[in-house]
Design a protein around this motif. Sequence first.
Motif, short mmCIF file in Angstrom:
data_model
loop_
_atom_site.label_atom_id
_atom_site.label_comp_id
_atom_site.label_asym_id
_atom_site.label_seq_id
_atom_site.Cartn_x
_atom_site.Cartn_y
_atom_site.Cartn_z
N ARG A 61 15.34 50.50 68.48
CA ARG A 61 16.38 50.27 69.48
C ARG A 61 17.19 49.02 69.17
N ASN A 62 16.54 48.02 68.60
CA ASN A 62 17.21 46.75 68.30
C ASN A 62 17.67 46.65 66.85
N ASN A 63 17.48 47.75 66.10
CA ASN A 63 17.94 47.81 64.71
C ASN A 63 17.35 46.68 63.87
N ILE A 64 16.05 46.47 64.00
CA ILE A 64 15.36 45.45 63.23
C ILE A 64 14.15 46.09 62.55
N THR A 65 13.56 45.37 61.60
CA THR A 65 12.38 45.88 60.91
C THR A 65 11.29 44.82 60.90
N ALA A 66 10.10 45.26 60.59
CA ALA A 66 8.97 44.33 60.51
C ALA A 66 9.04 43.50 59.24
N ASP A 67 9.98 43.80 58.35
CA ASP A 67 10.09 43.08 57.08
C ASP A 67 11.08 41.92 57.15
N SER A 68 11.55 41.60 58.34
CA SER A 68 12.61 40.59 58.46
C SER A 68 12.08 39.16 58.53
N ARG A 69 10.76 38.99 58.57
CA ARG A 69 10.19 37.65 58.70
C ARG A 69 10.03 36.97 57.35
N ASP A 70 10.48 35.73 57.25
CA ASP A 70 10.37 34.98 56.00
C ASP A 70 8.92 34.68 55.66
N MET A 71 8.64 34.58 54.38
CA MET A 71 7.33 34.16 53.93
C MET A 71 7.19 32.64 54.11
N VAL A 72 5.97 32.20 54.37
CA VAL A 72 5.70 30.77 54.51
C VAL A 72 5.81 30.10 53.15
N ARG A 73 6.54 28.98 53.09
CA ARG A 73 6.79 28.32 51.81
C ARG A 73 6.34 26.86 51.77
N PHE A 74 6.20 26.22 52.93
CA PHE A 74 5.98 24.79 52.93
C PHE A 74 4.64 24.37 53.52
N VAL A 75 3.69 25.29 53.58
CA VAL A 75 2.35 24.97 54.06
C VAL A 75 1.38 25.22 52.92
N ASP A 76 0.76 24.16 52.42
CA ASP A 76 -0.11 24.27 51.25
C ASP A 76 -1.47 24.87 51.56
N ASP A 77 -2.00 24.58 52.74
CA ASP A 77 -3.31 25.11 53.13
C ASP A 77 -3.21 26.62 53.33
N ILE A 78 -4.01 27.38 52.59
CA ILE A 78 -3.92 28.84 52.62
C ILE A 78 -4.20 29.40 54.01
N GLU A 79 -5.21 28.87 54.67
CA GLU A 79 -5.58 29.37 56.00
C GLU A 79 -4.48 29.09 57.02
N LEU A 80 -3.93 27.88 56.99
CA LEU A 80 -2.87 27.53 57.93
C LEU A 80 -1.59 28.30 57.62
N ALA A 81 -1.34 28.55 56.34
CA ALA A 81 -0.17 29.34 55.96
C ALA A 81 -0.28 30.74 56.53
N TYR A 82 -1.49 31.30 56.51
CA TYR A 82 -1.66 32.64 57.09
C TYR A 82 -1.45 32.60 58.59
N VAL A 83 -1.94 31.56 59.24
CA VAL A 83 -1.78 31.44 60.70
C VAL A 83 -0.30 31.51 61.08
N ILE A 84 0.54 30.73 60.41
CA ILE A 84 1.96 30.73 60.77
C ILE A 84 2.63 32.03 60.35
#
Length: 205
Positions: A61-84
């Motif tokens: 309905r809103n003409n969006i996709t689940a692929d529109s979210r940017d990948m995390v680039r500035f968080v070095d900790d792997i676990e915290l990067a996944y959280v965001i």
Amino acid sequence: MGETTGISAMKYIKSCMENDSDGIRILSDKPRIHSSTVDFQKLKQLPEGTLGYTYFNFLERNNITADSRDMVRFVDDIELAYVIQRYREIHDLVHTILDMPINMLGEVTVKWFEAVQTRLPLCILGGLFGAVRLAPKQRQNYVKYYLPWAIKTGMNSKLLMNVYFEEKWEQPMNNLLNELNISPLIVPKTNRLDLKINTRWKDLN
């Protein structure tokens, strides 16, 4: 900005997830929500009123996709990067769960809900400064209905970062809302005309 200013909040979210059985499984499995991991055609075929069907319709309905979210680039900790990353990828599911449209009023409301639940600085800033951009009628409804509801709901409901949405596609929405302790926002029909403005505000997610 969201990544570089939110480390403390990310640690808080991670600690909340580590104290929840589903949160632990999510941190371990690290599920992703995008077109290569979710069968959206299957969601489309689910019964009306289920989470999967409602989510698919929201995106379409809103003409969006689940692929529109940017990948995390500035968080070095792997676990915290996944959280965001998880936070970003469930954002449209939060809209779906809260029945909030993708316009300025809907986005500000979701931002306050997320701010209460996650403590992410960018959510707080989005809620504060986004409200300034509301039209007068929207601002009235925001102060009277949306803001109090968003804060109360964010405080009283289950942390949505601990919801394994991928296992709940077939669950009826009413049942899921009860499980999450979320009551829908009730606004008089005469006051909902302001929801017709459809301005996307994706940069804050």
